[in-house]
Design a protein around this motif. Structure first.
Motif, short mmCIF file in Angstrom:
data_model
loop_
_atom_site.label_atom_id
_atom_site.label_comp_id
_atom_site.label_asym_id
_atom_site.label_seq_id
_atom_site.Cartn_x
_atom_site.Cartn_y
_atom_site.Cartn_z
N ASN A 174 0.92 -1.30 0.13
CA ASN A 174 0.11 -0.02 -0.05
C ASN A 174 0.89 1.19 0.06
OD1 ASN A 174 -2.46 -1.48 0.08
ND2 ASN A 174 -2.36 -1.75 2.29
N TRP A 175 1.98 1.37 0.24
CA TRP A 175 3.01 2.25 0.32
C TRP A 175 2.70 3.52 -0.93
CZ3 TRP A 175 8.33 -0.23 1.02
CH2 TRP A 175 8.49 -0.51 2.49
N GLY A 176 2.56 2.92 -2.05
CA GLY A 176 2.39 3.73 -3.38
C GLY A 176 1.09 4.69 -3.07
N SER A 177 0.11 4.31 -2.43
CA SER A 177 -0.94 5.11 -2.21
C SER A 177 -1.14 5.82 -1.04
CB SER A 177 -2.31 3.93 -2.37
OG SER A 177 -2.27 3.12 -1.09
N LEU A 178 -0.09 5.73 -0.37
CA LEU A 178 0.04 6.57 0.98
C LEU A 178 0.20 7.92 0.79
CD1 LEU A 178 1.66 3.92 3.61
CD2 LEU A 178 -0.76 4.47 3.28
N SER A 179 0.92 8.39 -0.25
CA SER A 179 1.33 9.64 -0.24
C SER A 179 1.56 9.68 -1.81
CB SER A 179 2.50 10.22 0.30
OG SER A 179 3.08 11.47 -0.14
N PRO A 180 1.55 11.08 -2.66
CA PRO A 180 1.96 11.23 -4.10
C PRO A 180 3.35 11.00 -4.31
CG PRO A 180 0.30 12.81 -3.48
CD PRO A 180 0.52 12.22 -2.11
N SER A 181 4.16 11.44 -3.12
CA SER A 181 5.61 11.40 -3.25
C SER A 181 6.07 9.88 -3.12
CB SER A 181 6.04 12.26 -1.97
OG SER A 181 5.75 11.69 -0.72
N TYR A 182 5.12 8.74 -2.73
CA TYR A 182 5.61 7.61 -2.67
C TYR A 182 5.09 6.69 -3.87
CZ TYR A 182 5.98 8.11 2.44
OH TYR A 182 6.23 8.69 3.69
N GLN A 183 4.63 7.38 -4.93
CA GLN A 183 4.19 6.63 -6.13
C GLN A 183 5.25 5.83 -6.83
OE1 GLN A 183 2.92 9.12 -9.33
NE2 GLN A 183 4.49 10.76 -9.17
N MET A 184 6.53 6.13 -6.70
CA MET A 184 7.47 5.13 -7.24
C MET A 184 7.31 3.74 -6.77
SD MET A 184 9.52 5.21 -9.86
CE MET A 184 9.83 7.11 -9.96
#
Length: 243
Positions: free
Chosen positions: A33-43
């Motif tokens: 779920n990391w990619g959806s926690l913050s826009p800065s985590y989308q990578m």
């Protein structure tokens, strides 16, 4: 390969400017779920060169030896919540491809994040380095279950067991080379940070030969990080692993 602007302290650990965004290894904040926690985590979701990986096949490139220049002391051990990190005095470095990368810190994951030929290890250490432009290079060392590791024993005596705590190290682990295997052959590939923001462009070098760690030492570390702290292996995609 440039990752200029990445906060070095965040390399596989917690960046100060990301503390307000909760991420972890279980439940809603777990790696999937990391990619959806913050826009800065989308990578973490869209990246094509993500770490860790399962090293299965590799190309013989007759890699030159890594030039280790580890000559300074470990100064502080911190429980960052998601990992336990050891800071070192400035002055230690490695040389890869003629470029000097300064050692910034090292930390641990249980079980190992990278796998070798499908094998997971109970513990993995990451030695995080940066060159003058901020590009990162990580040395990964595996620990196989066996006899207690005397160098880890010195660190574990001072290891804080609660998140946010730290202990000063006065001469503990005097020789950082003792945390490296004698046989320093390695696998090399392009990858990423293994924690948010999962930034790519990280030079990875995974040592082939593991050190040993006792079951009790792994269990103590696991208690300090409240369980496990490994990101699952990521697709290799078109990357070539060389050795």
């Amino acid at each position: 390969m440039s990752v200029s602007g990445i906060v070095i302290a965040n390399s596989m650990a917690i960046a100060d400017n990301q503390k307000s965004i909760q991420w972890g290894y279980t439940g809603h904040n777990s790696p999937e779920n990391w990619g959806s926690l913050s826009p800065s985590y989308q990578m973490c979701d869209i990246g094509k060169n993500q770490s860790p990986i399962n090293i299965t096949t590799s190309v013989d490139a007759n890699l030159p030896s890594i030039k280790f220049n580890y000559k300074t002391l470990s100064t502080e051990i911190l429980n960052k919540g998601q990992t336990v990190q050891v800071n070192v005095e400035s002055g230690s470095s490695i040389v890869v491809d003629g470029v000097t990368y300064a050692l910034k810190q090292y930390h641990f994951h249980t079980p190992s994040e990278n796998h070798i030929a499908g094998k997971s290890f109970p513990l993995e250490a990451h030695f995080v380095h940066a060159d003058a432009k901020g590009n990162l290079a990580v040395i990964a060392v595996m620990f196989a279950e066996g006899k207690a590791n005397s160098q880890l024993a010195e660190l574990w005596q001072k290891m804080p067991m609660k998140a946010g705590e730290n202990s000063v190290l006065k001469g503990d682990v005097k020789n950082l080379h003792s945390l490296l295997p004698q046989n320093q052959e390695y696998y090399r590939f392009n990858g990423s940070l293994t924690t948010p923001p999962c930034s790519e462009g990280v030079k990875w070098m995974v040592m082939k030969e593991p050190l040993t760690v006792s079951k009790e030492q792994v269990e103590k570390f696991s208690l300090a990080v409240n369980g496990t702290n490994n990101r699952p292996v990521q697709p290799q995609n078109a990357r070539i692993i060389i050795r």
